[in-house]
Structures are given as C-alpha cells and as structure tokens.
Design a protein around this motif. Structure first.
Motif, mmCIF file in Angstrom:
data_model
loop_
_atom_site.group_PDB
_atom_site.id
_atom_site.type_symbol
_atom_site.label_atom_id
_atom_site.label_comp_id
_atom_site.label_asym_id
_atom_site.label_seq_id
_atom_site.Cartn_x
_atom_site.Cartn_y
_atom_site.Cartn_z
ATOM 1 N N PRO A 265 0.279 -0.922 0.148
ATOM 2 C CA PRO A 265 -0.141 -0.315 0.233
ATOM 3 C C PRO A 265 0.483 1.151 0.287
ATOM 4 O O PRO A 265 0.203 2.066 -1.124
ATOM 5 N N GLY A 266 1.864 1.398 0.815
ATOM 6 C CA GLY A 266 2.664 2.550 0.634
ATOM 7 C C GLY A 266 3.729 2.831 -0.499
ATOM 8 O O GLY A 266 3.231 4.106 -1.153
ATOM 9 N N THR A 267 4.400 1.758 -1.227
ATOM 10 C CA THR A 267 4.210 1.774 -2.471
ATOM 11 C C THR A 267 3.185 2.929 -3.366
ATOM 12 O O THR A 267 3.125 3.419 -4.793
ATOM 13 N N LEU A 268 1.873 2.052 -3.651
ATOM 14 C CA LEU A 268 0.912 2.971 -4.206
ATOM 15 C C LEU A 268 0.485 3.936 -4.009
ATOM 16 O O LEU A 268 0.757 4.794 -4.940
ATOM 17 N N GLU A 269 0.160 4.383 -2.905
ATOM 18 C CA GLU A 269 0.624 5.567 -2.616
ATOM 19 C C GLU A 269 1.304 7.171 -2.882
ATOM 20 O O GLU A 269 0.643 8.013 -3.658
ATOM 21 N N LEU A 270 1.938 6.706 -2.822
ATOM 22 C CA LEU A 270 3.848 7.454 -3.634
ATOM 23 C C LEU A 270 3.522 7.515 -5.132
ATOM 24 O O LEU A 270 4.080 8.157 -5.708
ATOM 25 N N ILE A 271 2.974 6.167 -5.588
ATOM 26 C CA ILE A 271 3.254 6.297 -7.349
ATOM 27 C C ILE A 271 1.844 7.068 -7.570
ATOM 28 O O ILE A 271 1.993 8.097 -8.929
ATOM 29 N N GLU A 272 0.876 7.582 -6.640
ATOM 30 C CA GLU A 272 -0.340 7.952 -7.259
ATOM 31 C C GLU A 272 -0.271 8.843 -6.934
ATOM 32 O O GLU A 272 -0.906 10.314 -7.753
ATOM 33 N N GLU A 273 1.281 9.699 -6.069
ATOM 34 C CA GLU A 273 1.480 10.865 -5.527
ATOM 35 C C GLU A 273 2.324 11.368 -6.791
ATOM 36 O O GLU A 273 3.045 12.902 -6.818
ATOM 37 N N GLY A 274 2.961 10.362 -7.191
ATOM 38 C CA GLY A 274 3.822 11.017 -9.123
ATOM 39 C C GLY A 274 5.625 11.360 -7.728
ATOM 40 O O GLY A 274 6.314 11.865 -9.197
ATOM 41 N N LYS A 275 5.663 9.993 -6.879
ATOM 42 C CA LYS A 275 7.219 9.812 -6.861
ATOM 43 C C LYS A 275 7.235 9.597 -6.658
ATOM 44 O O LYS A 275 8.846 9.021 -6.734
ATOM 45 N N ILE A 276 6.942 7.922 -6.462
ATOM 46 C CA ILE A 276 6.914 6.878 -7.787
ATOM 47 C C ILE A 276 6.664 6.678 -9.028
ATOM 48 O O ILE A 276 5.851 6.650 -9.325
ATOM 49 N N ALA A 277 7.650 6.159 -10.150
ATOM 50 C CA ALA A 277 6.912 6.550 -12.033
ATOM 51 C C ALA A 277 6.759 5.270 -11.813
ATOM 52 O O ALA A 277 5.580 5.333 -12.748
ATOM 53 N N ALA A 278 7.151 4.236 -11.601
ATOM 54 C CA ALA A 278 6.730 2.713 -11.846
ATOM 55 C C ALA A 278 7.165 1.782 -10.470
ATOM 56 O O ALA A 278 7.936 1.681 -10.459
ATOM 57 N N THR A 279 6.545 0.587 -10.580
ATOM 58 C CA THR A 279 7.336 -0.404 -9.434
ATOM 59 C C THR A 279 6.680 -1.615 -10.767
ATOM 60 O O THR A 279 5.822 -1.582 -11.061
ATOM 61 N N VAL A 280 7.224 -3.097 -10.158
ATOM 62 C CA VAL A 280 7.435 -4.320 -10.761
ATOM 63 C C VAL A 280 6.203 -5.208 -10.019
ATOM 64 O O VAL A 280 6.866 -5.315 -8.652
ATOM 65 N N VAL A 281 5.171 -5.474 -10.060
ATOM 66 C CA VAL A 281 4.432 -6.241 -9.213
ATOM 67 C C VAL A 281 4.825 -7.782 -9.124
ATOM 68 O O VAL A 281 5.190 -8.755 -9.737
ATOM 69 N N GLN A 282 4.789 -7.834 -7.863
ATOM 70 C CA GLN A 282 4.433 -9.497 -7.414
ATOM 71 C C GLN A 282 2.749 -9.012 -6.613
ATOM 72 O O GLN A 282 3.278 -8.725 -6.199
ATOM 73 N N TYR A 283 2.626 -11.122 -6.808
ATOM 74 C CA TYR A 283 1.781 -11.833 -6.442
ATOM 75 C C TYR A 283 2.175 -12.651 -5.414
ATOM 76 O O TYR A 283 1.753 -13.429 -5.163
ATOM 77 N N PRO A 284 2.762 -11.790 -3.956
ATOM 78 C CA PRO A 284 3.059 -12.989 -3.066
ATOM 79 C C PRO A 284 2.162 -13.851 -2.514
ATOM 80 O O PRO A 284 2.452 -14.312 -1.896
ATOM 81 N N LYS A 285 0.714 -13.594 -1.839
ATOM 82 C CA LYS A 285 -0.741 -14.062 -1.520
ATOM 83 C C LYS A 285 -0.801 -15.385 -2.530
ATOM 84 O O LYS A 285 -0.568 -16.724 -1.773
ATOM 85 N N LYS A 286 -0.243 -15.206 -4.051
ATOM 86 C CA LYS A 286 -0.369 -16.107 -4.945
ATOM 87 C C LYS A 286 0.085 -17.489 -4.849
ATOM 88 O O LYS A 286 0.085 -18.664 -4.995
ATOM 89 N N MET A 287 1.368 -16.675 -4.261
ATOM 90 C CA MET A 287 2.862 -17.546 -4.706
ATOM 91 C C MET A 287 2.838 -18.636 -2.719
ATOM 92 O O MET A 287 2.591 -19.918 -3.401
ATOM 93 N N GLY A 288 2.028 -17.857 -2.027
ATOM 94 C CA GLY A 288 2.113 -19.227 -1.041
ATOM 95 C C GLY A 288 0.965 -20.309 -0.777
ATOM 96 O O GLY A 288 0.838 -20.541 -0.672
ATOM 97 N N GLU A 289 -0.422 -20.513 -1.356
ATOM 98 C CA GLU A 289 -1.466 -20.197 -1.943
ATOM 99 C C GLU A 289 -0.903 -21.558 -2.670
ATOM 100 O O GLU A 289 -0.753 -22.867 -2.772
ATOM 101 N N THR A 290 0.264 -21.580 -4.126
ATOM 102 C CA THR A 290 0.643 -22.096 -4.672
ATOM 103 C C THR A 290 1.629 -23.109 -4.262
ATOM 104 O O THR A 290 1.787 -24.445 -4.434
ATOM 105 N N ALA A 291 2.484 -22.724 -3.219
ATOM 106 C CA ALA A 291 3.267 -23.599 -2.437
ATOM 107 C C ALA A 291 2.576 -24.137 -1.931
ATOM 108 O O ALA A 291 3.234 -25.408 -1.974
ATOM 109 N N VAL A 292 1.671 -24.213 -0.766
ATOM 110 C CA VAL A 292 0.499 -25.147 -0.394
ATOM 111 C C VAL A 292 -0.126 -26.584 -1.250
ATOM 112 O O VAL A 292 0.106 -27.883 -1.050
ATOM 113 N N GLU A 293 -0.176 -26.073 -2.412
ATOM 114 C CA GLU A 293 -0.892 -26.844 -2.791
ATOM 115 C C GLU A 293 -0.028 -27.567 -4.150
ATOM 116 O O GLU A 293 -0.071 -29.033 -4.281
ATOM 117 N N MET A 294 1.285 -27.136 -4.139
ATOM 118 C CA MET A 294 2.143 -27.881 -5.140
ATOM 119 C C MET A 294 3.474 -29.034 -3.855
ATOM 120 O O MET A 294 3.335 -29.927 -4.183
#
Ligand code: BGC
Length: 332
Positions: A265-294
């Motif tokens: 959330p802190g990063t998204l806020e700063l992007i909206e404020e124009g202080k960070i130009a871009a960010t690389v997305v990761q989906y950690p919740k999905k990683m946790g789910e997938t690891a258990v499935e595996m």
C-alpha cells in the motif's frame, strides 16, 4: 408469647439453612465441576512448514496469508517460522529444525550457499519434499519453485526505464541484500535490458537489508556520494517507500526517476502522488497458495512440474485509483 418467639427462631434457622444449602450447591458445583468435554484435539492430515525471510515483513505476511488459507481449506497445519530480522544463518537453522521435526513438507525461500543445498538434500533423504518460494535455487534438490521469474522482473524494470527516459541517465540501485539470489537475478535482468543503451549508466549500488530505514540510509549515501544520480531502482518490497524518504533528506534540485518493486500500500500511495514512476508487480499471496498446493501434490506423487512462475508486470500512476490497482499490469 413463648410460642411466637420459638416460631421466629425456627423460621430464622430454616432461612439460614436454606440459604446455606443453595450456596453450597452453587459453589460446590463450581469447585468440583469436571469438564466432561471429550472432543478430541483437531487432527490434521499434514503438517507443513513455511520458512520466511523475515517474520513481520509486510511482503512475507502476504505469502503467509495465502499459504495459511490454502492449508486451512485442505485440513493442513501450516507452521510459519523464520528470523525476526533477515538472517540467513537463522533461516538455515529453522530449516534443519523442521527436518528434525519430521514435518510432511517444507516451503522455504531459496538461500544462497552450499548449506542450503546440503539441507535440502538432507530433507530429501528423510522423505520430506521441499518447495522454494520467492527465490529459487535450481541446483538444489528442491522439488519445485513458485514465485516471480526474478530475471524477467528485473528485465522489464530496465525496459521501462529505457522507454520512460531520454538522454544521459545515471542509475543508483538499492538492493535488499547483495547475497540474495533473487536480487542478483533482478539486477542481471535490469543490466541486460539497459546494456544496449549507452546513455544509461549504472553508477553505484547499496543494500537496504530489506528494511525501510535501510533503504532511506542507502538512498542517502547513494545520492551523497554520487550527486549525478538521476534514476533510483529499488529491488525489494520496502525500498520504494524508503527511497522516497531518502531523496527527501537530500532534496536534490532535480527529483530522480524512481522505479521500485512490489505493490504494498505505501508504494501504491507514492505512485499515485507521482513520487515513484513505476513498480514491478509481485503477487506474494498467490505464491503462498501455490506453494501449499504443490506440497499437497507432492504427498501423492514424487515428481511435479518444477517451475510455477507467478505473473509479473509494470504498474504506473494511471493503473491506480484510491490506492487500488484498477487495470492489468503492463508488459513493456
Ligand atoms: C522480495 C523478497 C523480500 C522482500 C523484502 C521482495 O521484493 O521478493 O525476497 O524478502 O521484497 O521486503
């Protein structure tokens, strides 16, 4: 007269007797009550362990949530463990401890060095499958990896920088840790994406130790020692927020182009404020789910698809509204 007095005495005595009986019955029951609830303790089908880089880290909290939710829906007990402050030795000790505890499966961040490879071998010898999450160590006997393709994630960060800037650029890099294999892969991807652009030069890099305050300090010294820096690239989840604060401490005349990692959330806020130009997305919740499935799949068969990359992409200001991502991450 004597009769009336006697009746009063009898009535009082009778009253006292009744009250004592009621009190005795009540407190006697409370004191000698034996819990007859014979419901047996919950029996789980499997006991898995998840070894984190850092307990309490916002990014890892999401991996934990995903893993715990998936575990709960399959009657699996998931134990979440790791150091309070990122520390490879402690993580390795936890891994060894979980092998001795004979859990049914282990999810761990991949750690650099031979000791991790040896411990994964030990787990395998003991019939405990290991799945790596977030960071892979393909040369170990881990059964599978789930997480971002870290090289590709660094590469698209570099491509985004190439697309978004013109003229000479001097880049300062903030890495969570130089030893972390995912940070090394991200940096390699980034370097490869900018290598054909002579105008973009990587001048220096510092570690944040995956903490916000560490990123503030790293940014401060990067800018102090290299005042020519025009671009900052942060490679772990709290670096974006820390870099913006670090820039604020120096207050350079030209605000740098900042590209970060993750969508906390802190990063998204700063992007909206124009202080960070871009960010690389990761989906950690999905990683946790997938690891258990595996790991669950590995309880039934010994070999599974070894690589399960979770999608990534780039998020910018136009993709966010009121702190929420409203459009799909771009592939530059
Ligand atoms: C990385 C993790 C790291 C986290 C730190 C993420 O970008 O993928 O390896 O632990 O940042 O906050």
């Amino acid at each position: 007269m004597k009769n009336i007095r006697r009746k009063i005495v009898y009535a009082v005595c009778g009253g006292i007797f009744l009250v004592s009986m009621v009190l005795m019955l009540y407190y006697g029951k409370e004191t000698f009550y034996v819990d007859n609830d014979t419901t047996p303790p919950h029996v789980y089908d499997y006991h898995f362990a998840l070894i984190t880089e850092e307990v309490g880290n916002e990014y890892w909290d999401l991996i934990e949530t995903g893993a715990k939710e998936e575990a709960a829906s399959h009657n699996i007990y998931l134990e979440y463990t790791g150091p309070k402050k990122a520390d490879d030795d402690e993580k390795l000790q936890d891994l060894d401890r979980m092998i001795s505890a004979k859990v049914d499966g282990i999810i761990s961040q991949g750690i650099s060095g031979e000791r991790f490879v040896d411990l994964v071998h030990k787990a395998t010898e003991n019939g405990i499958p290991v799945v790596t999450v977030d960071t892979d160590v393909p040369k170990s006997e881990r059964k599978a990896y789930t997480g971002t393709d870290n090289y590709y994630a660094g590469f698209i960060a570099g491509q985004t920088l190439v697309k978004d800037t013109k003229g000479k650029q001097y880049v300062g890099v903030v890495a969570g840790s130089f030893d972390a294999l995912n940070q090394q892969a991200r940096l390699q991807g980034f370097k490869d994406a900018i290598k054909s652009e002579n105008r973009i030069e990587l001048v220096d890099s510092k570690e944040s130790n995956i903490s916000e305050i560490g990123a503030v300090q790293a940014t401060y010294s990067l800018l102090r020692q290299n005042p020519e820096i025009t671009v900052l690239f942060g490679m772990s989840a709290l670096d974006g927020v820390g870099m913006v604060q670090g820039v604020g401490e120096i207050d350079p005349s030209d605000y740098p182009y900042i590209i970060s990692f993750d969508i906390l959330p802190g990063t998204l806020e700063l992007i909206e404020e124009g202080k960070i130009a871009a960010t690389v997305v990761q989906y950690p919740k999905k990683m946790g789910e997938t690891a258990v499935e595996m790991l669950l799949e590995l309880q039934k068969k010994s070999v599974i698809q070894p690589l399960h990359y979770i999608e990534t992409g780039i998020i910018k200001k136009e993709d966010i509204s009121n702190g929420e991502i409203v459009s799909e991450a771009d592939q530059p």
